[in-house]
Design a protein around this motif. Structure first.
Motif, PDB file in Angstrom:
ATOM      1  N   GLU A 189       0.815  -1.221   0.000  1.00  0.00           N
ATOM      2  CA  GLU A 189       0.000   0.000   0.000  1.00  0.00           C
ATOM      3  C   GLU A 189       0.850   1.273   0.000  1.00  0.00           C
ATOM      4  O   GLU A 189       0.311   2.375  -0.027  1.00  0.00           O
ATOM      5  N   GLY A 216      -2.419   4.852  -7.953  1.00  0.00           N
ATOM      6  CA  GLY A 216      -1.929   4.003  -9.039  1.00  0.00           C
ATOM      7  C   GLY A 216      -0.443   3.737  -8.934  1.00  0.00           C
ATOM      8  O   GLY A 216       0.204   4.096  -7.947  1.00  0.00           O
ATOM      9  N   TYR A 217       0.104   3.087  -9.959  1.00  0.00           N
ATOM     10  CA  TYR A 217       1.521   2.708  -9.945  1.00  0.00           C
ATOM     11  C   TYR A 217       2.419   3.945  -9.933  1.00  0.00           C
ATOM     12  O   TYR A 217       2.052   4.994 -10.452  1.00  0.00           O
ATOM     13  N   GLY A 267       1.904   5.460   4.642  1.00  0.00           N
ATOM     14  CA  GLY A 267       2.514   6.684   5.145  1.00  0.00           C
ATOM     15  C   GLY A 267       2.514   6.682   6.653  1.00  0.00           C
ATOM     16  O   GLY A 267       2.945   5.726   7.290  1.00  0.00           O
ATOM     17  N   GLU A 308      -2.205   7.999   1.033  1.00  0.00           N
ATOM     18  CA  GLU A 308      -1.509   6.872   1.672  1.00  0.00           C
ATOM     19  C   GLU A 308      -2.370   5.631   1.843  1.00  0.00           C
ATOM     20  O   GLU A 308      -1.866   4.607   2.279  1.00  0.00           O
ATOM     21  N   HIS A 309      -3.655   5.693   1.520  1.00  0.00           N
ATOM     22  CA  HIS A 309      -4.520   4.535   1.754  1.00  0.00           C
ATOM     23  C   HIS A 309      -4.570   3.568   0.579  1.00  0.00           C
ATOM     24  O   HIS A 309      -4.962   2.423   0.754  1.00  0.00           O
ATOM     25  N   GLY A 310      -4.204   4.040  -0.596  1.00  0.00           N
ATOM     26  CA  GLY A 310      -4.260   3.173  -1.762  1.00  0.00           C
ATOM     27  C   GLY A 310      -5.571   3.303  -2.512  1.00  0.00           C
ATOM     28  O   GLY A 310      -6.534   3.917  -2.022  1.00  0.00           O
ATOM     29  N   VAL A 311      -5.619   2.710  -3.676  1.00  0.00           N
ATOM     30  CA  VAL A 311      -6.785   2.804  -4.553  1.00  0.00           C
ATOM     31  C   VAL A 311      -7.748   1.647  -4.288  1.00  0.00           C
ATOM     32  O   VAL A 311      -8.934   1.856  -4.039  1.00  0.00           O
ATOM     33  N   GLY A 313       3.473  -0.071  -3.388  1.00  0.00           N
ATOM     34  CA  GLY A 313       2.227   0.630  -3.672  1.00  0.00           C
ATOM     35  C   GLY A 313       1.424   0.022  -4.809  1.00  0.00           C
ATOM     36  O   GLY A 313       0.395   0.578  -5.196  1.00  0.00           O
ATOM     37  N   SER A 314       1.873  -1.098  -5.348  1.00  0.00           N
ATOM     38  CA  SER A 314       1.137  -1.679  -6.480  1.00  0.00           C
ATOM     39  C   SER A 314       0.047  -2.644  -5.999  1.00  0.00           C
ATOM     40  O   SER A 314      -0.604  -3.313  -6.801  1.00  0.00           O
ATOM     41  N   ARG A 326       7.802   3.773   0.653  1.00  0.00           N
ATOM     42  CA  ARG A 326       8.597   3.728  -0.575  1.00  0.00           C
ATOM     43  C   ARG A 326      10.030   4.218  -0.377  1.00  0.00           C
ATOM     44  O   ARG A 326      10.973   3.687  -0.974  1.00  0.00           O
ATOM     45  N   LYS A 364       2.883  12.663  -0.402  1.00  0.00           N
ATOM     46  CA  LYS A 364       2.193  11.376  -0.397  1.00  0.00           C
ATOM     47  C   LYS A 364       1.235  11.313  -1.585  1.00  0.00           C
ATOM     48  O   LYS A 364       0.418  12.202  -1.759  1.00  0.00           O
ATOM     49  N   ASP A 365       1.343  10.269  -2.359  1.00  0.00           N
ATOM     50  CA  ASP A 365       0.437  10.085  -3.488  1.00  0.00           C
ATOM     51  C   ASP A 365       0.505   8.622  -3.897  1.00  0.00           C
ATOM     52  O   ASP A 365       1.543   8.153  -4.357  1.00  0.00           O
ATOM     53  N   VAL A 366      -0.570   7.902  -3.685  1.00  0.00           N
ATOM     54  CA  VAL A 366      -0.575   6.486  -4.042  1.00  0.00           C
ATOM     55  C   VAL A 366      -1.694   6.169  -5.036  1.00  0.00           C
ATOM     56  O   VAL A 366      -2.266   5.092  -5.022  1.00  0.00           O
TER      57      VAL A 366
END
Lengths: 470, 470
Positions: free
Chosen positions: A147, B189-190, A150, A416-419, A198-199, A161, B185-187
């Motif tokens: 994810e 997508g890839y 953060g 930071e939570h993801g998609v 993060g993928s 990351r 912080k930016d998640v």
């Protein structure tokens, strides 16, 4: 559905005790921390090593079975909800710290290690692993990597990351690859390490990670600045950065959040303030003292009603722990808690908070806002009730408006939570069709059968924040 | 060959004055700073904006014309040598600093900006852009991004990748995408931002970058530690890190390198020492004083013959400038200079330097070694003569042995110079077939016609460090 033949091969690969397709076993892994999502996996599997994972993926390819890698399921985007069935893969046997290398300042770990256990282990050696998602007591490093988690220290120290130096990962093909290493510098080919971070498990399954550590800061100091107006708090944030001070933590909490947390932790938080900044600086003692003096002066000049400095380490710890408990505290209010993470450039914090409050009013909703002000990463949180269909429709519209505003201000739909599933319908707002096409091409190239955590990141459907699964 | 029809379209896209297929114009861009490589492009083109780049790429796709983006061509891996002909794309019109945002600590720049110009511009505002490749006086930010350039401050501050927050890039399809933003912080997508950094122009053409800045350190201090034995110097490096001190710069130079630099810059370097560490710490004055006292004590305990602290800023500047001139100084010795960047975990520095010296002796070659000891990034440099075929064969064998040793010690074949043409034959040593297959799949997905800087990163042929082009 997993055929009898496929099941036999999975059992051959990992042993009978590590394959569970009982109804009870599957139910446990049918949801994660994201509300309103549930889908039954066909089975749950627990590999013992990377070779097991490779064998599992080979069988998945052969029988076209989706697979969802899962740590503790603390993500808030539905990233580990097995929305297309198939296998949920657990790391309960792959949960060891393999090495803490004090000479190269690295830790090599398996994905199932609990984040806080690793943090404590390296701190015992005078070292420091900065990424600190609020879920770190139960989250796993593997989940954090998937994810790109953060936390409260992102402003000064960055996110997961920035601490992943190398990975071992298993691809959909069953191939085991190694990226990076104990190296600050490595430009041998594309940066697969950061591509995988993060993928969300959609490109491969991480089976080992080499993490960067830094020396543990000598000391830290914590203060609370109280404000009568939200704007004044936001101005202090800008003023601190403009003074070229980068605090370790620079958290924002609005009055409703403060009240809810205080009701939960009862440590005497100033619940009558309209907004509070929780500020922490770490480093060597001279720097910390000097920075905190400057910060205190800036907050006072910036119309803070008062500034309270934590007198003891225990008091400071209580304050940050209180902040970390925000989600748990808010979750007590109503049956459904939707915690979002729209993120903007930090100069836009005040505008964004104002917009969130206006949107909440427009749609007649209760939205608390808190978050990482220093890095523009806000958590507007709506406490609601999924059974109230009419209200849920308003919730959905309100969050769409919040994301639109974040993008308009130069921000993003998720910091930071993801998609996962939850944000997928909004991804196009941020990336446009061209960006999504490029990402899908990469996904297709590495996972042509779309077996690795399918249904995540890329949306099938239209904009909907709230999706109830089968 | 570019057909008459294609040429007309290029001219229509960028204007006649920005398209040059004269023999003289092409010759200038037929090589870069990597020795022994030369290949004529069919034409040179200079777009004025991202839309121009998009138009150019659309025409390239239509007529199957390779394209090589090029900054100042200072890379040492042949990354901008147009080995398969086609277009060389220059950024001479896209060389502006678009914005320095003091509130969000970012700089937004076009790719053609000279690195040092940008560094100076942000320093005038009290800000700091740490990546400092030795070529920064002439290198461009776009080139730094394509190569993920490192430099002397990598140990403490990281490399170019760690400072790229967002990109505008044009894909092979002509699509213009935007990644990231002014966001910590930016998640969403890839992580295409980091995938593009270091991809050597093979995945897309960067047309704008948003870079992270940090507050400029208050002060810095520089010292030289002199050693009778290389091992003693390496031990000091480990001892400093073990004390939990991360200096901004921690450079190693062996005696032959010292001699060559002193002959070139004549500032009184201690050329009788067998090895020297150049150490710099920056930060606020208390921290710098305390760290430098500790470092001095560690070096003395660690058998440094003597420690010399720079008394003035000018003296300190002269020392680091001397170090930065190493390549220029070495290049004066013989017709051909091959500067490599095998990189190892920092705990292996002593083993690696010893191995390099043994390999040099085995093959009867003169190899100087200097580099970034703090991050294990060494630059073994062979001064030779390409006309001496027999010696060149020995050079080739020696470098193959050096790369093998680096990998054996947990290192990589390139820390900061990139793969390009020069390292492509060795990439498999580091990544294995599986890793290369995954990278090629990504390349194929984003550039199916293989038009973006073809022939780079992935080798067609067997191991050869030394390739003479058509």
């Amino acid at each position: 559905m997993i055929s009898r033949e496929a099941k036999e091969q999975f059992i051959l690969a990992v042993g009978e005790e590590n394959y569970d397709d009982s109804a009870a076993g599957r139910l446990v892994y049918s949801y994660d921390a994201a509300p309103q999502l549930q889908a039954m996996p066909d089975a749950v599997i627990a590999p013992r090593c990377a070779d097991d994972v490779s064998r599992i993926l080979t069988i998945c390819s052969r029988y076209d079975i989706p697979i969802v890698p899962r740590g503790s399921g603390t993500n808030l985007c539905g990233g580990t909800c097995p929305s297309e069935g198939g296998l949920v893969l657990l790391f309960k046997h792959m949960n060891r710290i393999l090495e803490i290398d004090e000479e190269n300042l690295t830790a090599t770990v398996q994905p199932g290690v609990i984040t806080q256990d690793m943090i404590h282990a390296v701190e015992r050696k005078g070292l420091f692993y900065p990424p600190d998602p609020s879920s770190m007591k139960i989250s796993t490093i593997g989940g954090n990597i998937n994810e790109n988690s953060g936390g409260l220290r992102g402003l000064k120290y960055g996110v997961t990351r920035d601490y992943v130096l190398g990975l071992e990962a298993v691809l959909a093909s069953g191939d085991i690859i190694r990226t990076g290493g104990k190296l600050t510098k490595d430009v041998a080919g594309y940066d697969l390490t950061r591509l995988f971070v993060g993928s969300e498990g959609t490109l491969g399954i991480v089976t080992e990670a080499t993490l960067k550590l830094v020396p543990k800061p000598e000391t830290k100091k914590t203060l609370l600045a109280l404000y009568e107006h939200i704007e004044a708090a936001a101005e202090s944030v800008s003023a601190i950065i403009a003074e070229k001070i980068i605090p370790a933590t620079l958290e924002f909490l609005d009055q409703p959040t403060l009240q809810v947390i205080e009701d939960y932790v009862k440590i005497g938080l100033p619940t009558d303030a309209k907004a509070v900044l929780l500020i922490e600086q770490d480093g060597d003692s001279d720097t910390v003292r000097r920075d905190m003096e400057k910060i205190e002066a800036i907050c006072k000049n910036g119309a803070a009603a008062s500034v309270q400095t934590a007198e003891t380490e225990e008091e400071a710890f209580a304050l940050t722990e209180a902040r970390r408990s925000a989600l748990s505290a808010l979750a007590r209010l109503k049956p459904t808690t939707i915690l979002e993470d729209a993120t903007v450039p930090r100069s836009q914090i005040a505008s964004m908070v104002r917009a969130i409050n206006e949107i909440a009013e427009t749609y007649g909703l209760s939205i608390c806002t808190f978050g990482h002000a220093g890095d523009g990463n806000l958590h507007p949180t709506c406490t609601t009730d999924i059974r109230n269909k009419e209200e849920m429709e308003r919730v959905e519209k309100a969050f769409a408006a919040i994301f639109e505003k974040a993008i308009e201000l130069g921000g993003t739909i998720t910091g930071e939570h993801g998609v996962g599933i939850v944000k997928a319908p909004y991804l196009e707002m941020k990336l446009k069709t061209e960006g999504i096409t490029a990402m899908k091409a990469i996904k297709q190239a590495l996972d042509p059968q779309n077996l690795l955590n399918p249904g995540k990141i890329f949306a099938n459907s239209s904009r909907k924040r709230v999706v109830v699964m089968k």
